[in-house]
Design an enzyme around this catalytic site. Structure first.
Site, PDB file in Angstrom:
ATOM      1  N   HIS A 111       0.833  -1.200   0.000  1.00 30.79           N
ATOM      2  CA  HIS A 111       0.000   0.000   0.000  1.00 30.79           C
ATOM      3  C   HIS A 111       0.873   1.257   0.000  1.00 30.79           C
ATOM      4  CE1 HIS A 111      -2.844  -3.030   1.550  1.00 30.79           C
ATOM      5  NE2 HIS A 111      -3.774  -2.266   1.010  1.00 30.79           N
ATOM      6  N   ASP A 142      -4.852  -6.453  -7.828  1.00 33.04           N
ATOM      7  CA  ASP A 142      -5.100  -5.735  -6.581  1.00 33.04           C
ATOM      8  C   ASP A 142      -5.370  -4.275  -6.948  1.00 33.04           C
ATOM      9  OD1 ASP A 142      -5.345  -5.239  -3.860  1.00 33.04           O
ATOM     10  OD2 ASP A 142      -3.456  -6.218  -3.338  1.00 33.04           O
TER      11      ASP A 142
END
Length: 343
Positions: A163, A235
């Protein structure tokens, strides 16, 4: 239902929606939102998806059953407990109109200091992750909720959070095949509906691109070598591991070109979503993205949706009383308590 989302679906069509905590109030509201979302595109229903793993990655909180992290199942070693958990989870998701769960995590936790996987992983042994992961997949899908194995080619031995930045995996291909790929082979054998790619850089597999954008990783390894014939999803392309180096529209084109059948863009930035859809259309029109690749992706989505979405579209959401009787059942909480013994 956000007006912008309705507009996007009318102008472009969408593959699905993903619910986050910001979209969740109470079960009745989730069920109604799911019902409306699935029907945004009349000719090809949308996935209504969520990250509901258990532990710290769970968008649906009480009165939904709150599940312990998946490491508890690994410590128990109990396949029947894993199956009971997954069936109970699926029953609650289905009652709320959710048709795709981004679970189970199939990463093998070989790095105990991994900041993003940790107790989300089932175990630190590849065979155990594969055994329990396959049980979860079969039970979830047996109850009519599509499962998603993640994150290929394996996020268990990373030291940074994707992230925030792009993780590096330095293992040679033989090691990856012997450890990281093992649970994904088990998932393919369990007929998992979808598999999600990892935003990581494995130079032994591709010296130029992260896994999500690599044709060698997505097509040559996952599709051909492992024989996965289902839906491959990226993702979230807005994660910094990708977004620091690629504009989201460009990343989407590269991901589809690499072999992904859909890409996730998970913020509420509708301008980015619109620009990405426009970029994909232009890429096909100019020949940058082969029409045959897009048609293949669409056919895979269609097959998976025919398998899982038919029953979800035949009736209105359950009445409030039925939802209350289905969600957070005593027997579901008893399973959660049994899992929590292994915390």
């Amino acid at each position: 239902m956000p007006v912008e989302l309705t507009s996007l679906s009318r102008e472009f069509g969408l593959g699905g929606v993903i619910l986050f905590a910001r979209n969740v109030a109470e079960p009745e509201q989730v069920a109604e939102l799911s019902f409306e979302s699935a029907r945004l595109v009349p000719d090809l229903p949308l996935w209504v998806s969520v990250d509901q793993e258990g532990g710290r990655v769970a968008r649906l909180r009480a009165p939904f059953t709150e599940w312990p992290p998946m490491a508890t199942l690994g410590r128990s070693g109990d396949v029947q407990l894993a199956e009971r958990f997954a069936r109970a989870l699926a029953i609650e998701l289905k009652a709320a109109g959710i048709t795709l769960d981004y679970a189970p995590v199939l990463d093998v936790l070989t790095n105990a200091r991994n900041p993003v996987i940790g107790d989300r992983a089932l175990a630190d042994k590849a065979e155990e992750v594969g055994r329990l992961g396959a049980a979860i997949i079969r039970a979830l899908q047996g109850e009519g909720v599509a499962a998603c194995g993640k994150h290929f080619p394996g996020h268990g031995d990373t030291s940074v959070d994707s992230h925030v930045e792009l993780p590096l995996v330095e293992h040679p291909p033989d090691r990856l095949r012997a450890v990281e790929f093992v649970p994904f082979r088990a998932a393919v054998e369990a007929d998992v509906a979808t598999i999600m790619t990892a935003h990581l850089f494995a130079p032994s597999l591709d010296e130029q691109r992260p896994a999500t954008l690599s044709r060698h990783v997505v097509t040559d390894l996952l599709r051909i070598e492992l024989g996965f014939d289902g839906v491959i999803l990226s993702d979230d392309l807005e994660m910094k591991a990708i977004a620091k180096n690629y504009a989201v529209p460009d990343a989407a084109i590269l991901a589809i070109e690499a072999g992904c059948d859909g890409v996730l863009i998970c913020s509420a930035d509708y301008d980015t979503q619109a620009r990405t859809l426009e970029a994909l259309i232009r890429a096909v029109e100019t020949g940058r993205l082969a029409y045959a690749r897009v048609e293949d992706a669409l056919k895979r989505q269609q097959r998976a949706k025919e398998r899982f979405l038919g029953a979800a579209l035949t009736s209105r959401p359950s009445r409030a009383k039925t939802l209350r009787e289905t969600i957070g059942r005593d027997e579901h909480r008893a399973i959660a308590d049994e899992m929590a013994r292994f915390l």
